[in-house]
Design a protein around this motif. Sequence first.
Motif, PDB file in Angstrom:
ATOM      1  N   LEU A  94      16.359 -32.616 -48.446  1.00 45.17           N
ATOM      2  CA  LEU A  94      16.154 -32.760 -47.001  1.00 45.17           C
ATOM      3  C   LEU A  94      14.924 -33.597 -46.675  1.00 45.17           C
ATOM      4  CD1 LEU A  94      17.181 -29.184 -45.875  1.00 45.17           C
ATOM      5  CD2 LEU A  94      18.393 -31.320 -45.360  1.00 45.17           C
ATOM      6  N   SER A  95      13.970 -33.661 -47.579  1.00 41.44           N
ATOM      7  CA  SER A  95      12.775 -34.466 -47.295  1.00 41.44           C
ATOM      8  C   SER A  95      12.936 -35.927 -47.696  1.00 41.44           C
ATOM      9  CB  SER A  95      11.538 -33.858 -47.978  1.00 41.44           C
ATOM     10  OG  SER A  95      11.651 -33.925 -49.379  1.00 41.44           O
ATOM     11  N   GLU A  96      14.058 -36.309 -48.326  1.00 38.22           N
ATOM     12  CA  GLU A  96      14.303 -37.711 -48.693  1.00 38.22           C
ATOM     13  C   GLU A  96      14.216 -38.589 -47.450  1.00 38.22           C
ATOM     14  OE1 GLU A  96      18.201 -37.974 -50.449  1.00 38.22           O
ATOM     15  OE2 GLU A  96      17.621 -36.736 -52.162  1.00 38.22           O
ATOM     16  N   GLY A  97      13.227 -39.469 -47.416  1.00 35.37           N
ATOM     17  CA  GLY A  97      13.065 -40.353 -46.269  1.00 35.37           C
ATOM     18  C   GLY A  97      12.448 -39.687 -45.063  1.00 35.37           C
ATOM     19  N   GLY A  98      12.065 -38.417 -45.204  1.00 36.64           N
ATOM     20  CA  GLY A  98      11.479 -37.670 -44.097  1.00 36.64           C
ATOM     21  C   GLY A  98       9.995 -37.454 -44.306  1.00 36.64           C
ATOM     22  N   GLN A  99       9.489 -36.354 -43.746  1.00 32.38           N
ATOM     23  CA  GLN A  99       8.066 -36.050 -43.829  1.00 32.38           C
ATOM     24  C   GLN A  99       7.859 -34.588 -44.190  1.00 32.38           C
ATOM     25  OE1 GLN A  99       7.240 -37.099 -39.689  1.00 32.38           O
ATOM     26  NE2 GLN A  99       5.815 -38.643 -40.467  1.00 32.38           N
ATOM     27  N   PRO A 100       7.076 -34.323 -45.258  1.00 34.91           N
ATOM     28  CA  PRO A 100       6.755 -32.928 -45.553  1.00 34.91           C
ATOM     29  C   PRO A 100       5.781 -32.395 -44.521  1.00 34.91           C
ATOM     30  CG  PRO A 100       5.583 -34.394 -47.041  1.00 34.91           C
ATOM     31  CD  PRO A 100       6.486 -35.253 -46.199  1.00 34.91           C
ATOM     32  N   GLY A 101       5.864 -31.121 -44.264  1.00 32.02           N
ATOM     33  CA  GLY A 101       4.935 -30.459 -43.364  1.00 32.02           C
ATOM     34  C   GLY A 101       4.246 -29.330 -44.101  1.00 32.02           C
ATOM     35  N   GLN A 102       3.594 -28.481 -43.373  1.00 31.74           N
ATOM     36  CA  GLN A 102       2.858 -27.365 -43.955  1.00 31.74           C
ATOM     37  C   GLN A 102       3.738 -26.119 -43.997  1.00 31.74           C
ATOM     38  OE1 GLN A 102      -0.703 -26.414 -41.798  1.00 31.74           O
ATOM     39  NE2 GLN A 102      -1.521 -25.133 -43.421  1.00 31.74           N
ATOM     40  N   CYS A 103       3.491 -25.275 -44.973  1.00 30.71           N
ATOM     41  CA  CYS A 103       4.097 -23.933 -45.046  1.00 30.71           C
ATOM     42  C   CYS A 103       5.619 -23.943 -45.121  1.00 30.71           C
ATOM     43  CB  CYS A 103       3.644 -23.079 -43.872  1.00 30.71           C
ATOM     44  SG  CYS A 103       1.871 -22.942 -43.702  1.00 30.71           S
ATOM     45  N   GLY A 104       6.181 -24.889 -45.869  1.00 30.87           N
ATOM     46  CA  GLY A 104       7.623 -24.920 -46.043  1.00 30.87           C
ATOM     47  C   GLY A 104       8.395 -25.671 -44.976  1.00 30.87           C
ATOM     48  N   TRP A 105       7.681 -26.311 -44.047  1.00 29.28           N
ATOM     49  CA  TRP A 105       8.339 -27.100 -43.004  1.00 29.28           C
ATOM     50  C   TRP A 105       8.450 -28.549 -43.449  1.00 29.28           C
ATOM     51  CZ3 TRP A 105       9.141 -25.700 -37.586  1.00 29.28           C
ATOM     52  CH2 TRP A 105       8.893 -24.350 -37.321  1.00 29.28           C
ATOM     53  N   LEU A 106       9.504 -29.210 -43.002  1.00 28.31           N
ATOM     54  CA  LEU A 106       9.653 -30.649 -43.219  1.00 28.31           C
ATOM     55  C   LEU A 106      10.497 -31.225 -42.093  1.00 28.31           C
ATOM     56  CD1 LEU A 106      12.767 -31.477 -44.363  1.00 28.31           C
ATOM     57  CD2 LEU A 106      11.930 -30.158 -46.295  1.00 28.31           C
ATOM     58  N   LYS A 107      10.367 -32.521 -41.921  1.00 33.96           N
ATOM     59  CA  LYS A 107      11.265 -33.260 -41.023  1.00 33.96           C
ATOM     60  C   LYS A 107      12.136 -34.129 -41.899  1.00 33.96           C
ATOM     61  CE  LYS A 107       8.791 -33.807 -36.696  1.00 33.96           C
ATOM     62  NZ  LYS A 107       8.273 -34.804 -35.751  1.00 33.96           N
ATOM     63  N   ASP A 108      13.445 -34.098 -41.668  1.00 36.98           N
ATOM     64  CA  ASP A 108      14.324 -34.973 -42.441  1.00 36.98           C
ATOM     65  C   ASP A 108      14.251 -36.394 -41.880  1.00 36.98           C
ATOM     66  OD1 ASP A 108      16.164 -35.242 -40.269  1.00 36.98           O
ATOM     67  OD2 ASP A 108      17.446 -33.636 -41.020  1.00 36.98           O
ATOM     68  N   PRO A 130      -2.527  -4.812 -45.994  1.00 40.04           N
ATOM     69  CA  PRO A 130      -2.997  -6.037 -45.334  1.00 40.04           C
ATOM     70  C   PRO A 130      -3.744  -6.984 -46.266  1.00 40.04           C
ATOM     71  CG  PRO A 130      -4.198  -4.106 -44.516  1.00 40.04           C
ATOM     72  CD  PRO A 130      -3.128  -3.608 -45.429  1.00 40.04           C
ATOM     73  N   ALA A 131      -4.373  -6.484 -47.295  1.00 37.87           N
ATOM     74  CA  ALA A 131      -5.084  -7.360 -48.233  1.00 37.87           C
ATOM     75  C   ALA A 131      -4.088  -8.209 -49.021  1.00 37.87           C
ATOM     76  CB  ALA A 131      -5.956  -6.535 -49.176  1.00 37.87           C
ATOM     77  N   LYS A 132      -3.005  -7.588 -49.503  1.00 40.10           N
ATOM     78  CA  LYS A 132      -1.981  -8.327 -50.252  1.00 40.10           C
ATOM     79  C   LYS A 132      -1.304  -9.363 -49.343  1.00 40.10           C
ATOM     80  CE  LYS A 132      -0.807  -4.792 -53.655  1.00 40.10           C
ATOM     81  NZ  LYS A 132       0.254  -3.911 -54.158  1.00 40.10           N
ATOM     82  N   ALA A 133      -0.881  -8.916 -48.168  1.00 36.74           N
ATOM     83  CA  ALA A 133      -0.216  -9.825 -47.228  1.00 36.74           C
ATOM     84  C   ALA A 133      -1.151 -10.965 -46.827  1.00 36.74           C
ATOM     85  CB  ALA A 133       0.255  -9.058 -45.997  1.00 36.74           C
ATOM     86  N   GLY A 134      -2.421 -10.668 -46.653  1.00 41.15           N
ATOM     87  CA  GLY A 134      -3.401 -11.688 -46.288  1.00 41.15           C
ATOM     88  C   GLY A 134      -3.591 -12.729 -47.378  1.00 41.15           C
ATOM     89  N   ARG A 135      -3.598 -12.291 -48.634  1.00 45.79           N
ATOM     90  CA  ARG A 135      -3.721 -13.247 -49.749  1.00 45.79           C
ATOM     91  C   ARG A 135      -2.498 -14.160 -49.812  1.00 45.79           C
ATOM     92  NH1 ARG A 135      -5.666  -8.545 -52.519  1.00 45.79           N
ATOM     93  NH2 ARG A 135      -3.667  -8.396 -53.651  1.00 45.79           N
ATOM     94  N   VAL A 136      -1.339 -13.591 -49.559  1.00 41.22           N
ATOM     95  CA  VAL A 136      -0.107 -14.396 -49.545  1.00 41.22           C
ATOM     96  C   VAL A 136      -0.174 -15.420 -48.412  1.00 41.22           C
ATOM     97  CG1 VAL A 136       2.401 -14.335 -49.206  1.00 41.22           C
ATOM     98  CG2 VAL A 136       1.283 -12.617 -50.661  1.00 41.22           C
ATOM     99  N   MET A 137      -0.611 -14.995 -47.229  1.00 36.35           N
ATOM    100  CA  MET A 137      -0.739 -15.904 -46.091  1.00 36.35           C
ATOM    101  C   MET A 137      -1.699 -17.050 -46.427  1.00 36.35           C
ATOM    102  SD  MET A 137       0.034 -16.895 -43.036  1.00 36.35           S
ATOM    103  CE  MET A 137       0.807 -15.550 -42.165  1.00 36.35           C
ATOM    104  N   GLN A 138      -2.836 -16.728 -46.996  1.00 40.25           N
ATOM    105  CA  GLN A 138      -3.809 -17.760 -47.354  1.00 40.25           C
ATOM    106  C   GLN A 138      -3.235 -18.742 -48.375  1.00 40.25           C
ATOM    107  OE1 GLN A 138      -6.754 -18.493 -45.873  1.00 40.25           O
ATOM    108  NE2 GLN A 138      -5.967 -16.980 -44.436  1.00 40.25           N
TER     109      GLN A 138
END
Length: 157
Positions: A94-108, A130-138
């Motif tokens: 999906l990113s072929e010829g598109g643009q990668p974004g942050q956090c798993g987002w892209l534009k095709d 919350p400590a585990k979830a926070g580390r994943v978020m970071q």
Amino acid sequence: MMQKITPFLWFDNQAEEAVSFYISVFRNAKVGKVIRYGEAGPGPVGSVMVAEFELEGIRFTALNGGPMFKFTEAISMVVDCKDQAEVDHFWDRLSEGGQPGQCGWLKDRFGLSWQIVPEALPRLLGDPDPAKAGRVMQAMLQMTRIEVAKLEKAYAG
């Protein structure tokens, strides 16, 4: 059962190209009814006006409507992936010829936004600790393509 709501995608003049591309990316995909412009226009005679297609059981409609409207990130398609291999497949294609974004987002290459999400992500982010979830978020905030192993490493501490 008939699908009650269908995503309707407005393209300038690339609807046929986009449908062919999306059909090539998803394993369970097919083209449906295609309606072409005739002598009455407003598009070139024989060009696609509307094309119906299906991806993974969801029907879509693509329209060649002209340059008046563009896609924005306000609407995106989410692809739920079982593992890193699926994330990599959909991200790469999906990113072929598109643009990668942050956090798993892209534009095709057509400007449509996609989120490529491994099933581990919401599970790890939703941990009651919350400590585990926070580390994943970071960890996720540092990524373009989501990398499951790095998320799991962050989760473990």
